[in-house]
Design an enzyme around this catalytic site. Structure first.
Site, PDB file in Angstrom:
ATOM      1  CB  ILE A 111      -0.923  -0.004   1.231  1.00  0.00           C
ATOM      2  CG1 ILE A 111      -1.909  -1.165   1.149  1.00  0.00           C
ATOM      3  CG2 ILE A 111      -1.674   1.310   1.364  1.00  0.00           C
ATOM      4  CD1 ILE A 111      -2.782  -1.309   2.372  1.00  0.00           C
ATOM      5  CB  CYS A 135     -11.778   0.206  -1.172  1.00  0.00           C
ATOM      6  SG  CYS A 135     -12.166  -0.995   0.139  1.00  0.00           S
TER       7      CYS A 135
END
Length: 203
Positions: A111, A135
């Site tokens: 990430i 998301c």
């Protein structure tokens, strides 16, 4: 799952309920519950006052989201929004902050810390509240960002991981939890203006 809001009241258990006062023909006041069927996005929950999380919203969720009176959305996917969702945001004056990150599906996929830091700056500024984080499924990337926010607010790792697993279920990813743990250890100083910190932020 259906929610009832008329008007919007956020309860401690994150359920939204409402009632409306009416009168009968004889003039006696009666309290009738108004059942407006509203559908939140999957994995919807309140994180803190003014901060919500969920999966990707659809048209079915628009009435529910409108009740939240969102100012901002932190969008964690790399793909573009659908035209339908973008039109909804534009019509409701919602500002989208795109911080697309790759999911930690494979051990070698990390990430982006810069994207997480940028998203945290939005969450820690009340000028952007109410704000929705999401998301695709509201599990991994959203869970990772919420975990980092909890870490900044001095939650224990045990409590952070328990919350992450509650949303991710059997799809929990070790790489996500490793990312949160490393973030917790470094405890980076995200550049924010204390003047605009939300009241729940301990700093």
């Amino acid at each position: 799952k259906r929610w009832s809001l008329a008007p919007l009241v956020i309860a401690d258990d994150n359920k939204l309920k409402g009632t409306e006062q009416t009168s009968n023909e004889g003039g006696e006041g009666v309290r009738d519950e108004i059942e407006d069927e509203l559908y939140p996005p999957k994995n919807f929950a309140m994180v803190y006052q003014g901060v919500f999380r969920s999966a990707y919203p659809t048209k079915k969720n628009f009435d529910f989201l409108r009740k939240l009176r969102l100012k901002s959305v932190v969008y964690l996917c790399q793909e573009d929004y659908s035209r339908q969702v973008m039109q909804f945001y534009e019509q409701n004056n919602v500002t989208v902050y795109g911080h697309g990150v790759s999911g930690n599906k494979e051990p070698f996929v990390e990430i982006s810390e810069d994207q997480i830091y940028g998203a945290l700056q939005v969450l820690l500024d009340v000028n952007h509240h109410p704000v929705l984080i999401h998301c695709n499924q509201g599990k991994h990337r959203t869970g990772s960002l919420v975990g980092c926010l909890r870490a900044m607010n001095h939650w224990s790792m045990a409590a952070i991981f328990e919350e992450y697993r509650r949303f991710a279920g059997s799809k929990a990813r070790r790489a996500d939890m490793q990312f949160i743990e490393l973030f917790h250890r470094k405890f980076p100083q995200v550049k924010t203006n204390p003047k605009f910190h939300p009241p729940w932020f301990l700093g």
